[in-house]
Design a protein around this motif. Structure first.
Motif, short mmCIF file in Angstrom:
data_model
loop_
_atom_site.label_atom_id
_atom_site.label_comp_id
_atom_site.label_asym_id
_atom_site.label_seq_id
_atom_site.Cartn_x
_atom_site.Cartn_y
_atom_site.Cartn_z
N SER A 178 -35.37 -39.14 81.06
CA SER A 178 -35.60 -40.62 81.22
C SER A 178 -36.81 -41.18 80.35
CB SER A 178 -36.03 -40.82 82.76
OG SER A 178 -34.89 -40.44 83.67
N MET A 179 -37.54 -40.42 79.88
CA MET A 179 -38.78 -40.71 78.90
C MET A 179 -37.71 -41.02 77.61
SD MET A 179 -41.46 -37.55 79.85
CE MET A 179 -42.51 -37.80 78.29
N ARG A 180 -36.85 -40.12 77.19
CA ARG A 180 -36.16 -40.39 76.05
C ARG A 180 -35.56 -41.80 76.18
NH1 ARG A 180 -32.88 -37.07 72.04
NH2 ARG A 180 -30.90 -38.48 71.62
N MET A 181 -35.07 -42.07 77.40
CA MET A 181 -34.34 -43.63 77.42
C MET A 181 -35.17 -44.64 77.74
SD MET A 181 -31.49 -42.83 76.53
CE MET A 181 -30.44 -44.34 76.98
N ASN A 182 -36.61 -44.40 78.05
CA ASN A 182 -37.30 -45.22 78.60
C ASN A 182 -36.79 -46.13 79.81
OD1 ASN A 182 -39.80 -46.72 79.25
ND2 ASN A 182 -39.17 -48.36 77.90
N ALA A 183 -36.24 -45.12 80.94
CA ALA A 183 -35.55 -45.67 81.80
C ALA A 183 -36.29 -46.47 82.76
CB ALA A 183 -35.02 -44.37 82.74
N GLY A 184 -35.60 -47.44 83.48
CA GLY A 184 -36.25 -48.45 84.24
C GLY A 184 -35.36 -48.91 85.49
N ALA A 185 -35.92 -49.64 86.42
CA ALA A 185 -35.15 -50.06 87.39
C ALA A 185 -35.98 -51.07 88.14
CB ALA A 185 -34.68 -49.02 88.59
N PHE A 204 -42.31 -45.81 81.12
CA PHE A 204 -43.77 -45.88 80.33
C PHE A 204 -44.72 -46.74 80.83
CE2 PHE A 204 -41.45 -43.04 77.15
CZ PHE A 204 -42.69 -42.25 76.93
N ASP A 205 -44.13 -47.55 81.96
CA ASP A 205 -45.48 -48.41 82.51
C ASP A 205 -46.29 -47.56 83.48
OD1 ASP A 205 -44.41 -50.57 81.30
OD2 ASP A 205 -43.26 -51.25 83.02
N VAL A 206 -45.80 -46.40 84.05
CA VAL A 206 -46.65 -45.68 84.82
C VAL A 206 -46.93 -44.28 84.29
CG1 VAL A 206 -45.46 -46.62 86.89
CG2 VAL A 206 -44.21 -44.79 86.02
N PRO A 215 -38.05 -43.97 70.48
CA PRO A 215 -37.29 -43.30 69.44
C PRO A 215 -38.14 -41.87 69.00
CG PRO A 215 -38.09 -45.60 68.72
CD PRO A 215 -38.45 -45.34 70.22
N MET A 216 -39.42 -41.57 69.35
CA MET A 216 -39.96 -40.37 69.18
C MET A 216 -39.34 -39.38 69.48
SD MET A 216 -43.73 -38.99 70.30
CE MET A 216 -43.33 -38.29 71.77
N PHE A 217 -38.35 -39.37 70.84
CA PHE A 217 -37.84 -38.08 71.34
C PHE A 217 -36.47 -38.11 70.60
CE2 PHE A 217 -40.67 -39.09 74.89
CZ PHE A 217 -41.31 -38.09 74.96
N LYS A 218 -36.13 -38.65 69.60
CA LYS A 218 -34.95 -38.37 68.78
C LYS A 218 -35.25 -37.00 67.84
CE LYS A 218 -33.18 -43.11 68.41
NZ LYS A 218 -32.80 -44.10 67.40
N ILE A 266 -38.92 -32.73 71.70
CA ILE A 266 -38.73 -32.58 73.18
C ILE A 266 -39.90 -32.83 74.22
CG2 ILE A 266 -37.86 -30.63 74.42
CD1 ILE A 266 -37.06 -29.35 71.65
N ALA A 267 -39.46 -33.78 75.04
CA ALA A 267 -40.35 -34.00 76.26
C ALA A 267 -40.31 -32.70 76.95
CB ALA A 267 -39.55 -35.05 77.15
N LEU A 268 -41.66 -32.15 77.19
CA LEU A 268 -42.04 -31.06 78.12
C LEU A 268 -42.55 -31.77 79.46
CD1 LEU A 268 -43.82 -28.87 75.57
CD2 LEU A 268 -41.60 -28.64 76.18
N GLY A 269 -43.27 -32.98 79.54
CA GLY A 269 -43.69 -33.24 80.88
C GLY A 269 -44.45 -34.47 80.45
#
Length: 790
Positions: A621-628, A634-636, A665-668, A671-674
């Motif tokens: 979800s960080m890679r996609m900056n997911a939202g709903a 990334f707001d939180v 784009p950074m996560f292209k 790798i997100a660890l947390g």
């Protein structure tokens, strides 16, 4: 023959602390464990058995003297002060007779174990089924919690250096016992349960078992009731076992566990678990409060219940739930308990010790959850008396097997009973309407199974006798078959990483995505640590192999040809931790967003409720900056932790990271660890109400059928779902892929869709929107992998 009681044995050991000990039948798991404990205490150890094995060789390496076969001269030469024997040793054994003639004290194995428990902070694990695995899990957890425990497990445990040892004398401190815990598997089969007087006990179940010793089930219940009464502290019992509940529920020191709504420690299996994900996730509730989410690699509801017993005991002793979760998660089981012997792209081979109808039924159910093409079961009955007493139950316990073979009864030193044999059991199974083949010889059994084997089969060998040799020989046969390049790649990678890291060659990805389509990964790996992840990256760089990151498979479409190279999935519990400190949540990349929102609710933190409805992991979800619901991930986020392709870990403030609509784009190429997420203090009720409202809207506006979430990004002029609805495209289908009637921006899988069906349907929608409105729809779902070339 007059044998010592545990009290008498304890006096002997106290008065002769370094006395030589002789063990008759030293090669068995129980006796060899006792030998290790005596060696820990400084006793010279000698013993004998009919066969020498890996266990006896290890004892010889520690200084034990071991003879092959039983003779009076051997015992005489060893000059022991005490002779110990197991229940498998007959009374006319020449060494026992010589000990009697010489007046050497004699004691049964369980009696000596009970004597060694005296003066220690002993914990006994008892019950008809599951006690070996539960004892091993408790010992493993206490080892991970660095408490220097002692333990005696009735089977080898690959993740423990030995399966038995005396406690290391180093206190725990704090609210926990000052003395190290000594965990013992207590056997009820021969009346020796009464010898144990532990500080605490776990009783898993009672059943119609050992009726060659007990007169009735009522006698068995009375035995456990006496055992519970002589336990000094808490007795943890399974509330789902009606007999146990009736016997123990009113006992002053009884604490219940299990799935029962009234259990003091109640297990709740987490719903909507990702198909194909290893193990099981479950919550444990205590007095209306969720202690947290736990994970076990073991299969089946019984293992969840038994894991809950361990959690309950450790929590009672003052260990924090998060620490308990980390301590039990890596446990992979005891030998011959759901033990994997062989696996490749075509076949899987397991063995299990199950030899009672209840165990067999539960084990078959657990393995069916692995979704094999067919489940092939081979069973060796154990003991004539058990086969005779439980024939009716045995006849009905194999229903989940697609193919079944039954061998001749393993006697276990019992005399034969006229008319009781494997063929009679096979006939009883046939009378229940199930097909079965009776194969008396274990060598013929291997050949029979080989002749039936098809790709996708899972072969399960069941029994407590020497069927284990047939199982291992069958697995060796499987290794003679040609191995694919994918298997070679997986094997090489497996050799580089730790034992806790899972490596799956040719892993189907359809079961790892929410849309349930897509071909296999050449190799899928689930690193157990950042170090293992760095090792995987180095391996890929060295081999010039591409790697692909996979989260929980939402917002993803994998093509039918699958993914070449290595797919990395950070789903190990070590990457899924959630820790709350004040108004901040430290979360691993593998943590589910829903789990994060639930944890925030438990701690009265608002601002993260929108995560409840996003079906993904934090990393993906960080890679996609997911939202709903008008909020974005990334707001939180306060800060992130990530790894570069060279395996170096970094941290960065969220404000320093560029993000955009549905992307980071950074996560292209990282790798997100947390991440460290931020909430705002609020009442738990208010947070819960907001989450409930989000959940209600989601279920009202989104389909329940398998999907990847929104397929298209919203154009500026009109939401994609509304646009598709206005053009009358709801219900449009290609193969098994259909535009949802609930939400136009969702494509659902009706059960048999392929990735090509979905891709073709996407093009149908894009072309219709382009020609009708002049709008070029851009896909939001990430499309990866290779097309299938027929």
């Amino acid at each position: 023959m007059i044998a010592l009681s545990s009290e008498q044995a304890g006096v002997l050991l106290r008065d002769h602390p370094r006395a030589p000990v002789y063990l008759v039948g030293i090669g068995g798991c129980g006796m060899s464990g006792l030998a290790h404990i005596f060696l820990d205490l400084g006793h010279p150890v000698a013993g004998s058995d009919l066969l020498l094995n890996e266990v006896t060789r290890e004892l010889v390496g520690r200084g034990a003297q071991i003879f092959m076969g039983h003779t009076a001269a051997q015992l005489l030469g060893a000059a022991p002060a005490l002779v110990v024997y197991s229940s498998a040793v007959r009374a006319d054994n020449p060494e026992l007779l010589e000990a009697q003639r010489l007046g050497i004290p004699i004691a049964r194995r369980a009696v000596l174990l009970a004597a060694l428990l005296r003066g220690q902070h002993g914990i006994c694990v008892a019950g008809m089924h599951g006690k070996t695995t539960t004892t091993a899990l408790l010992a493993f957890a206490l080892e991970n919690l660095e408490t220097n425990p002692g333990y005696a497990v009735g089977a080898l445990v690959p993740q423990l250096r030995r399966h038995a040892r005396f406690p290391l004398q180093s206190g725990l401190g704090g609210s926990q016992p000052a003395q190290p815990l000594f965990v013992v598997e207590a056997d009820e089969s021969d009346g020796t349960l009464a010898e144990f007087h532990p500080e605490a006990a776990v009783i898993l179940n009672v059943d119609e078992e050992h009726l060659d010793y007990f007169a009735s089930v009522e006698a068995i219940c009375a035995e456990f009731q006496r055992f519970a009464a002589q336990t000094k502290g808490p007795v943890f019992f399974c509330a789902d076992d009606l007999r146990l509940a009736e016997v123990l529920a009113r006992q002053r020191n009884a604490i219940s566990f299990g799935f029962h709504p009234l259990a003091a420690y109640r297990a709740v299996i987490v719903a909507n678990q990702d198909s194909g994900a290893p193990g099981q996730r479950f919550e444990v509730w205590r007095e209306g409060i969720c202690l947290g989410e736990f994970c076990t690699k073991l299969l089946g509801g019984k293992n969840v219940s038994n894991s809950t017993a361990v959690i309950a005991l450790l929590h009672h002793y003052g260990f924090a739930p998060a620490a308990i979760a980390s301590a039990i998660a890596p446990f992979s089981g005891a030998a011959r308990r759901q033990q994997a012997l062989f696996s490749d792209v075509r076949f899987r081979v397991f063995e299990d010790y199950g030899h009672h109808p209840a165990e067999i039924e539960a084990t078959i159910e657990a393995f069916k959850a692995l979704a094999p093409a067919r489940l092939l079961v081979a069973f060796q009955p154990h003991r004539y008396t058990r086969t005779q007493h439980l024939l009716v139950q045995f006849a009905a316990c194999f229903k989940g097997a697609d193919k079944l073979w039954i061998t001749e009864v393993y006697a276990a030193s019992e005399p034969a009973i006229a008319g009781v044999n494997g063929n009679r059991l096979a006939d009883a199974v046939r009378n229940q309407g199930q097909s079965v083949q009776f194969v008396p010889s274990l060598n013929d059994l291997r050949a029979a199974i080989l002749g039936e084997l098809r790709p996708g089969d899972l072969v399960l060998f069941l029994g407590a006798g020497d069927i284990t040799h047939a199982a291992h020989a069958f697995a060796a046969d499987m290794r003679q078959f040609p191995v694919s390049e994918k298997q070679i790649l997986g094997t090489e990678l497996m050799a580089r990483v730790s034992r806790e890291t899972a490596v799956h060659p040719n892993e189907p990805l359809a079961r790892r995505t929410t849309l349930r389509v897509g071909g296999p990964a050449d190799v899928l790996v689930e690193p157990a640590s950042e170090a293992d992840l760095a090792t995987v990256l180095a391996f890929c760089h060295e081999k010039e192999i591409q790697f692909t990151m996979l989260g929980r498979g939402s917002n993803l479409l994998v093509r039918d040809g699958g993914i070449r190279g290595v797919v990395i999935c950070l789903m190990h519990p070590n990457f899924s931790r959630i820790e709350v400190q004040a108004d901040r949540l430290h979360c691993g990349a593998g943590a589910k967003l829903k789990a994060i929102s639930v944890e925030a609710r438990r701690h009265g933190l608002t601002g993260l409720e929108f995560l409840e409805g996003i079906p993904g992991s934090l990393g993906g979800s960080m890679r996609m900056n997911a939202g709903a619901n008008g909020s974005w991930l990334f707001d939180v986020i306060d800060s992130i932790r990530f790894m570069d392709c060279q395996g170096r870990a970094h941290e960065r403030k969220a404000g320093e990271v560029y993000v955009e609509y549905r992307g980071c784009p950074m996560f292209k190429n990282h790798i997100a660890l947390g991440a460290l997420l931020k909430g705002q203090p609020a009442s738990a009720d208010a947070v819960a109400a907001r989450m409930h409202e989000f959940s209600r809207k989601r279920w009202e506006s989104q389909p329940a059928a398998p999907s990847a979430g929104c397929i298209f990004k919203n154009p500026k002029a009109i939401p994609a779902g509304k646009l598709i609805d206005e053009l009358g495209l709801k219900g449009t289908r290609v193969g098994g892929a259909v535009v949802s009637d609930v939400h136009g921006n969702f494509i659902v899988n009706e059960g048999h869709a392929t990735a090509r069906d979905v891709l073709n349907l996407i093009e149908v929608i894009r072309e219709r929107v382009r020609s009708a409105r002049g709008i070029e729809l851009e896909t939001e779902v990430e499309i990866i992998g290779q097309d299938l070339h027929v």
